[in-house]
Design a protein around this motif. Structure first.
Motif, mmCIF file in Angstrom:
data_model
loop_
_atom_site.group_PDB
_atom_site.id
_atom_site.type_symbol
_atom_site.label_atom_id
_atom_site.label_comp_id
_atom_site.label_asym_id
_atom_site.label_seq_id
_atom_site.Cartn_x
_atom_site.Cartn_y
_atom_site.Cartn_z
ATOM 1 N N SER A 33 44.113 16.718 4.152
ATOM 2 C CA SER A 33 44.272 16.749 3.026
ATOM 3 C C SER A 33 44.061 17.809 1.797
ATOM 4 O O SER A 33 44.194 18.880 2.768
ATOM 5 C CB SER A 33 43.314 15.624 2.185
ATOM 6 O OG SER A 33 42.518 15.763 2.357
ATOM 7 N N LEU A 56 44.636 9.017 3.795
ATOM 8 C CA LEU A 56 46.422 9.375 3.481
ATOM 9 C C LEU A 56 46.767 9.103 5.019
ATOM 10 O O LEU A 56 47.913 8.425 5.193
ATOM 11 C CB LEU A 56 45.904 10.997 2.915
ATOM 12 C CG LEU A 56 47.802 11.583 2.832
ATOM 13 C CD1 LEU A 56 48.001 10.835 1.454
ATOM 14 C CD2 LEU A 56 47.585 12.897 3.147
ATOM 15 N N ASP A 100 51.865 11.772 -2.613
ATOM 16 C CA ASP A 100 51.266 13.122 -1.292
ATOM 17 C C ASP A 100 52.972 13.781 -0.249
ATOM 18 O O ASP A 100 53.139 15.563 -0.588
ATOM 19 C CB ASP A 100 50.913 12.340 -0.006
ATOM 20 C CG ASP A 100 50.302 13.434 1.097
ATOM 21 O OD1 ASP A 100 49.955 14.761 0.174
ATOM 22 O OD2 ASP A 100 50.727 13.758 2.125
ATOM 23 N N HIS A 109 50.231 5.998 -2.373
ATOM 24 C CA HIS A 109 49.078 7.402 -2.096
ATOM 25 C C HIS A 109 50.360 8.064 -1.003
ATOM 26 O O HIS A 109 50.839 9.357 -1.331
ATOM 27 C CB HIS A 109 48.037 6.751 -1.346
ATOM 28 C CG HIS A 109 47.266 7.767 -0.614
ATOM 29 N ND1 HIS A 109 47.265 9.010 -1.554
ATOM 30 C CD2 HIS A 109 45.944 8.209 -0.151
ATOM 31 C CE1 HIS A 109 46.025 9.864 -1.236
ATOM 32 N NE2 HIS A 109 45.593 9.523 0.132
ATOM 33 N N ALA A 110 51.091 7.817 0.039
ATOM 34 C CA ALA A 110 51.383 8.454 0.702
ATOM 35 C C ALA A 110 53.019 9.184 -0.010
ATOM 36 O O ALA A 110 53.554 10.249 0.342
ATOM 37 C CB ALA A 110 52.578 7.402 2.152
ATOM 38 N N ASP A 139 41.657 13.812 5.345
ATOM 39 C CA ASP A 139 42.020 12.711 4.930
ATOM 40 C C ASP A 139 42.754 10.956 5.597
ATOM 41 O O ASP A 139 43.655 10.745 5.094
ATOM 42 C CB ASP A 139 42.338 12.965 3.957
ATOM 43 C CG ASP A 139 43.000 11.848 2.255
ATOM 44 O OD1 ASP A 139 42.438 11.325 2.955
ATOM 45 O OD2 ASP A 139 43.595 12.122 1.463
ATOM 46 N N THR A 182 47.519 11.253 -6.668
ATOM 47 C CA THR A 182 47.159 10.492 -5.659
ATOM 48 C C THR A 182 46.682 8.636 -5.830
ATOM 49 O O THR A 182 47.961 8.495 -6.834
ATOM 50 C CB THR A 182 45.466 10.279 -5.493
ATOM 51 O OG1 THR A 182 44.790 9.957 -3.771
ATOM 52 C CG2 THR A 182 44.739 10.087 -6.479
#
Length: 621
Positions: free
Chosen positions: A27, A35, A122, A118-119, A32, A111
């Motif tokens: 991360s 994640l 990212d 969250h994914a 992370d 985030t």
């Protein structure tokens, strides 16, 4: 499915695969686990809900697979919120709106506490994706909760473009960012759109039984009316001869749409394998729909395991070879988001990301001029402008002709500002014709470079303007065409002014290419050659939703239409002015619209009364 406490074989070897690039290994500040767990959840969701999509993601290069899982899981999450039977339509719409709004905040924060979002956040930050187009798709999904009704296939395809295409486009962006473009050849954009339509129609047929149970029948009236009695039978859960005929007809149509053998010509072999395999899986799914018969109303059919293996096994080998020979661009980890300050519970939510901020209003006129008030019935819906006189303007001032084109770009911005201020819905600008290639190469290069710079840096980007391009991709620099298509995708959800820039455009060329598209449709059985009418032709134009031109204005003291929008401008009011284009500003647009409002348009009919001769318009101040 195994309980979460018992990891699947795929979960057990997630760690070594992460080291080979399948999961984001680090991360922003180190390992992370949240994640990594979010991406694993997206993968499991994809595999459980749609094995075919999971198989296609597995054909992508390993570094892109987590992003593919995140995109599909997010689309599925929004669909589930819209389709859930545990709430009424208003409740489901509210849930989709809340998820969308939460995603806006998550994107700003970098985030999310929701694993799927969250994914997705990212993925967007890591691969530099512009997800603004997804907001329109999410809004379309929210509107689905109120029920969808389509008059014809054109309306159905518009819904598909609004709701499905933005998600598919994100996958294309991933491949582009990795250095293995999935973008089809510029002359195959129509095939690409039809392929997406075919994929969505296959999905509609597959889920026919489940949709009918919820009171939805996502087929256009045009298709239903062609098989009298089919709609009543389906809504009653009966498999009648009419219902079978309808399903058979629509299945054949979907099969034609997904069969586009030339779509992947010239494409990277890895990306081509993904698309070709997708087409084969879709055709296998349609075969399963055909074979299901009455069972289609009870459960979603699926291709047999041997069929899937026969399609996927060689595809995996081809994809593995293609990616092993391809050096891919792997982005660095996204930058760390700002650490949020501790705020009271009543504090406002975080501001949305830059692409989500409110669109700005056009700057005021330097002299404070305001647009005139035009009655709604005197307001044109579509103004098209031939921007003539750039070169002569420069020569009169002892400047190179390229300076005139740069000044012309400033005038074009003024027209956009003025159109927004007066409430014009469609503005089309003639920037470069198919005949302009006869000019000096230095002047041509200046025009094209100025256009590219406006797309990348111009002040129109942050206005409520939906940008489109019309023209022939041949001869244009590929980088410029990609910029044009990028802006179309980026601004497709905007609802203000629709700005169409005609670049390498010729009216006869457009009509010729439209006739070719209509001929292909007739050969494919989509239209009956003996019944082709004007509406059929219009539906095959590059922008079939472009309204007819009400007012065609040309500057530069020339009085001809120069092969500009001959189909759309058949009944346009013509307006010619002597000044060169760089001298024009938004007040000239307002003056042209005021003059248009004084005219009486008859479209071939005799006037009821003799109109009074209008006064000569003056330039609004």
């Amino acid at each position: 499915m195994r309980p979460s406490s018992q990891p699947t074989p795929a979960d057990r070897d997630a760690a070594p695969r992460a080291r080979r690039g399948r999961f984001p290994a680090r991360s922003r500040t180190g390992e992370d686990p949240a994640l990594r767990a979010a991406y694993r959840l997206c993968r499991r969701t994809t595999r459980r809900h749609d094995p075919a999509i999971h198989a296609l993601v597995q054909l992508m290069p390993a570094v892109l697979r987590p992003a593919g899982w995140a995109l599909w899981a997010a689309a599925n999450a929004v669909d589930d919120l819209a389709d859930g039977p545990d709430a009424d339509a208003a409740g489901r719409a509210a849930r989709v709106a809340a998820w969308t709004e939460a995603f806006r905040g998550d994107l700003a924060a970098g985030t999310s506490t929701d694993p799927v979002r969250h994914a997705l956040v990212d993925t967007a930050l890591r691969w530099r994706l512009d997800l603004s187009g997804l907001r329109g798709a999410m809004a379309a999904t929210r509107d689905d909760t109120r029920g969808r009704h389509f008059a014809d296939w054109a309306e159905w395809r518009a819904w598909c473009t609004e709701e499905i295409a933005p998600w598919v486009d994100q996958v294309r962006h991933l491949f582009e960012q990795a250095g293995a473009p999935m973008t089809p050849r510029l002359d195959r954009q129509h095939d690409y759109r039809r392929f997406i339509d075919g994929a969505q129609l296959t999905d509609v047929l597959t889920d026919l039984g489940a949709d009918l149970a919820e009171g939805r029948l996502l087929l256009p009236r045009e298709a239903l009316d062609a098989c009298p009695g089919a709609e009543d039978a389906l809504r009653q859960g009966r498999w009648s001869p009419a219902a079978a005929a309808l399903v058979g007809t629509v299945t054949d149509l979907a099969r034609r749409w997904v069969t586009r053998p030339a779509l992947t010509r010239g494409m990277h072999p890895g990306a081509a394998t993904v698309l070709d395999t997708s087409a084969r899986l879709l055709r296998a799914q349609l075969d399963a729909v055909d074979a299901a018969g009455p069972a289609l109303l009870e459960r979603a059919p699926r291709p047999s395991l041997p069929t899937r293996v026969r399609i996927l096994a060689p595809a995996r080998l081809r994809a593995r070879l293609a990616w092993s020979l391809t050096p891919l661009t792997v982005p660095a980890a996204p930058p760390a988001p700002p650490v949020p300050r501790r705020t009271p519970a009543t504090a406002r939510a975080p501001e949305p990301a830059a692409e989500d901020t409110a669109l700005r209003t056009p700057p005021p006129h330097p002299e404070g001029a305001r647009p005139p008030r035009i009655a709604a019935d005197r307001m044109p819906a579509h103004v098209a402008i031939i921007m003539d006189g750039n070169g002569r303007w420069a020569e009169q001032r002892g400047l190179p002709r390229s300076a005139g084109h740069r000044a012309g770009n400033v005038a074009a911005r003024e027209m956009v500002y003025g159109a927004l201020e007066i409430g014009l819905r469609h503005l089309t600008l003639y920037a470069f014709s198919t005949e302009n290639w006869q000019r000096d190469t230095e002047e041509i290069a200046a025009v094209l470079e100025a256009t590219r710079r406006e797309l990348d840096e111009g002040p129109v980007r942050d206005l409520d303007v939906r940008q489109r391009w019309s023209g022939n991709p041949g001869k244009l620099p590929e980088e410029l065409v990609r910029s044009l298509l990028r802006e179309e995708r980026r601004t497709r959800a905007r609802t203000g002014l629709t700005l169409t820039v005609c670049l390498n455009y010729g009216g006869r060329d457009e009509i010729t290419r439209t006739a070719a598209a209509l001929a292909r449709a007739a050969r494919a059985g989509d239209v009956d050659p003996d019944l082709i009418g004007e509406d059929d032709f219009a539906r095959h134009l590059p922008h079939p939703d472009m309204p007819d031109v009400d007012l065609l204005w040309r500057t530069g003291d020339e009085q001809r239409t120069s092969n500009f929008l001959p189909w759309q401008a058949t009944y346009a009011e013509l307006y010619f002015t002597p000044g060169h284009w760089p001298d024009a500003d938004r007040r000239d647009l307002w003056q042209a619209i005021t003059a248009y409002g004084r005219r009486r348009r008859r479209h071939g009919a005799a006037p009821l009364v003799s109109p009074r001769k209008p006064a000569v318009p003056t330039r609004p101040e």
